[in-house]
Design an enzyme around this catalytic site. Structure first.
Site, PDB file in Angstrom:
ATOM      1  N   SER A 155       0.788  -1.025   0.099  1.00  0.00           N
ATOM      2  CA  SER A 155       0.152   0.080  -0.032  1.00  0.00           C
ATOM      3  C   SER A 155       0.844   1.273   0.006  1.00  0.00           C
ATOM      4  CB  SER A 155      -0.952  -0.064   1.247  1.00  0.00           C
ATOM      5  OG  SER A 155      -1.986   0.890   0.897  1.00  0.00           O
ATOM      6  N   ASP A 231      -9.946  -5.607  -3.747  1.00  0.00           N
ATOM      7  CA  ASP A 231      -9.551  -4.481  -2.971  1.00  0.00           C
ATOM      8  C   ASP A 231     -10.427  -3.318  -2.775  1.00  0.00           C
ATOM      9  OD1 ASP A 231      -7.849  -2.367  -1.875  1.00  0.00           O
ATOM     10  OD2 ASP A 231      -6.119  -3.366  -2.308  1.00  0.00           O
ATOM     11  N   HIS A 264      -7.307  -6.007   0.509  1.00  0.00           N
ATOM     12  CA  HIS A 264      -6.363  -5.234   0.925  1.00  0.00           C
ATOM     13  C   HIS A 264      -5.550  -5.807   2.009  1.00  0.00           C
ATOM     14  CE1 HIS A 264      -3.992  -1.508   0.093  1.00  0.00           C
ATOM     15  NE2 HIS A 264      -3.900  -1.265   1.300  1.00  0.00           N
TER      16      HIS A 264
END
Length: 287
Positions: A155, A231, A264
């Protein structure tokens, strides 16, 4: 390790893990002007000879402990003879400024791996220099590490890993990322952080943006990206298709994989971390 270790680092914890050592340290960072913690996994091979290292950069709200405790990377790293270096995600401590509203996506836990230029952030928020220079120089002088380094992250940390590798040709043998923020100057997370840390001149933002770095001719290196198709940050924040498009347009070689059904979370990372470690091992000369 050398006898100099105790002069620069304080060992906070140490446990045996897959025949190696999972350690957490504390030290004073001159670059960040504060006390920092980080974690290191030294594989069993490090008892006999120096080993190469993978630097892992974590995402928003994380510390050095998230990857160490959730990813399950130590088993394969021990097999391969690869050290894992896990820094924190921002400066911390008394006097380090934070978002006044306590937002999760800015301030503490959200350094974005840039060198801030704006007050009050510039005094402490210099994670780019910390990851690129200060931490490797410290560890390679004190621990059984070679000068071969790979880099990966998730991320915000995926953004950091790709950006640091693209900006510094030859510094890392390879780069990979899970769910990276690939075009931060064009997404809400990045715009918020860059506007505060770097100011209103958006030309400076592009120097920390992987899509823009590839568009401006960054030197290719082995690059692997995994992105979960489920995600919930994909469309608004991560924008993986923009990385695919710029790589195609510039003839930049990269393996970018959509993984159906994955989100995620660290469940996603744990599912594919082995393939990332083996990818880096090949370029680190371990396989």
């Amino acid at each position: 390790m050398t006898d100099r270790l105790d002069e620069s680092l304080e060992l906070l914890s140490s446990v045996v893990c897959f025949g190696g050592q999972q350690n957490q340290y504390q030290h004073h960072s001159a670059v960040l002007n504060c006390t920092m913690q980080f974690s290191v996994f030294l594989p069993p091979q490090a008892e006999r000879h120096p080993v190469p290292a993978l630097y892992w950069l974590s995402g928003l709200t994380c510390t050095d402990q998230n990857f160490a405790t959730k990813a399950g990377a130590q088993r394969v790293a021990a097999e391969l003879g690869m050290a894992l270096i896990m820094p924190d995600t921002s400066p911390r401590g008394e006097g380090v400024p934070d978002d006044e509203a306590g937002a999760y996506d800015f301030g503490l836990g959200a350094g974005f791996y840039v060198n801030a230029t704006e007050a009050p952030w510039a005094t402490h928020y210099r994670m780019y220099d910390y990851i690129l220079t200060e931490l490797p120089e410290l560890l390679e002088g004190l621990m059984p590490l070679t000068e071969l380094r790979a880099i990966s992250g998730h991320s915000m940390g995926g953004h950091g890993a790709l950006m640091l590798a693209l900006r510094n040709a030859g510094r890392f043998t390879s780069a990979s990322a899970f769910s990276p923020i690939v075009n931060p100057s064009e997404c809400p997370w990045g715009q918020k952080a860059f506007g505060a840390y770097l100011g209103s001149d958006q030309s400076s933002w592009k120097t920390y943006d992987s899509v823009e770095l590839i568009r401006s001719g960054a030197t290719p290196l082995p690059l692997l990206v995994d992105q979960g198709s489920a995600d919930n940050f994909l469309d608004e924040q991560l924008k993986t298709d923009r990385l695919i498009a710029v790589c195609e347009a510039m003839g930049f070689p990269a393996e970018i994989r959509y993984q159906p059904g994955y989100d995620h979370s660290y469940y996603f990372i744990a599912s594919f971390i082995e393939s990332h470690l083996r990818f880096h091992a090949k370029h680190l000369g371990l396989r």
